[in-house]
Every structure is written in structure tokens, then in C-alpha cells.
Design a protein around this motif. Structure first.
Motif, short mmCIF file in Angstrom:
data_model
loop_
_atom_site.label_atom_id
_atom_site.label_comp_id
_atom_site.label_asym_id
_atom_site.label_seq_id
_atom_site.Cartn_x
_atom_site.Cartn_y
_atom_site.Cartn_z
N ILE A 1 -59.14 -22.92 -80.15
CA ILE A 1 -59.50 -22.25 -81.40
C ILE A 1 -58.88 -20.85 -81.42
O ILE A 1 -58.32 -20.42 -82.43
N PHE A 2 -58.97 -20.15 -80.30
CA PHE A 2 -58.44 -18.80 -80.20
C PHE A 2 -56.94 -18.76 -80.48
O PHE A 2 -56.47 -17.96 -81.28
N VAL A 3 -56.20 -19.66 -79.84
CA VAL A 3 -54.74 -19.72 -80.05
C VAL A 3 -54.42 -20.06 -81.50
O VAL A 3 -53.50 -19.48 -82.09
N SER A 4 -55.18 -20.96 -82.10
CA SER A 4 -54.97 -21.31 -83.51
C SER A 4 -55.14 -20.08 -84.40
O SER A 4 -54.37 -19.85 -85.33
N GLU A 5 -56.16 -19.29 -84.10
CA GLU A 5 -56.41 -18.08 -84.88
C GLU A 5 -55.31 -17.04 -84.65
O GLU A 5 -54.92 -16.32 -85.57
N LEU A 6 -54.81 -16.97 -83.41
CA LEU A 6 -53.70 -16.05 -83.13
C LEU A 6 -52.47 -16.42 -83.96
O LEU A 6 -51.80 -15.55 -84.52
N ILE A 7 -52.18 -17.70 -84.02
CA ILE A 7 -51.02 -18.18 -84.79
C ILE A 7 -51.17 -17.83 -86.26
O ILE A 7 -50.23 -17.34 -86.90
N GLU A 8 -52.36 -18.05 -86.80
CA GLU A 8 -52.61 -17.70 -88.21
C GLU A 8 -52.41 -16.22 -88.45
O GLU A 8 -51.80 -15.81 -89.44
N ALA A 9 -52.94 -15.39 -87.56
CA ALA A 9 -52.81 -13.93 -87.70
C ALA A 9 -51.35 -13.50 -87.57
O ALA A 9 -50.88 -12.62 -88.30
N ALA A 10 -50.62 -14.10 -86.64
CA ALA A 10 -49.23 -13.73 -86.39
C ALA A 10 -48.34 -14.00 -87.59
O ALA A 10 -47.32 -13.33 -87.78
N LYS A 11 -48.73 -14.95 -88.41
CA LYS A 11 -47.94 -15.27 -89.61
C LYS A 11 -47.80 -14.06 -90.53
O LYS A 11 -46.80 -13.93 -91.24
N LYS A 12 -48.77 -13.14 -90.48
CA LYS A 12 -48.71 -11.93 -91.30
C LYS A 12 -47.54 -11.03 -90.87
O LYS A 12 -47.00 -10.28 -91.66
#
Length: 72
Positions: A58-69
Motif C-alpha cells: 500500500i505504501f509503495v502504491s501511494e508513493l507512486i501516486e504521489a511521485a506522479k505529481k
């Protein structure tokens, strides 16, 4: 769009340096004091999640979403 390959083996510093927007995910899960921890920057994401009882997937998934910014 650039390749977003964030893995549990990457270090906390490696991720936040390359994608500064990921800092919000670290703060959300580990608290704002995360960045003053002596281990921050050198420990793998998998270890940080283990130490904080956080689901690494879950944490890595959230990191990927944030990194898209940062690459948008």
C-alpha cells in the motif's frame, strides 16, 4: 511519461530526493518527525514500513501516486 519504478528495496532518501512529492506519504504514515530520524535517507522502504507496522505494498502504491505529481 517517465518510468516510475519505486520498489521496497529503494532507500527513503533515494525516493524523496528523486520525487519530492513523496514526502507527504512518509509524513502521512510515519509522522513529520520521520525526516529528522537518524535512519531516514539510508534505510530501505521495506524496513521503514516494517518498523512502523505499515503495509509495504500500500505504501509503495501511494508513493507512486504521489511521485506522479513530480513528473507530470
Amino acid at each position: 511519461m517517465a518510468e516510475l519504478n519505486i520498489t521496497p528495496a529503494m532507500t527513503t532518501g533515494e525516493v524523496t530526493t528523486k520525487w519530492p512529492s513523496t514526502k507527504e506519504v512518509f509524513s502521512k504514515h510515519f509522522g513529520a518527525s520521520c525526516f529528522t530520524c537518524p535512519a531516514f535517507g539510508t534505510e530501505p522502504i521495506s524496513l521503514a514500513c516494517s518498523m512502523h507496522g505499515t503495509d509495504v505494498n500500500i505504501f509503495v502504491s501511494e508513493l507512486i501516486e504521489a511521485a506522479k505529481k513530480d513528473i507530470g
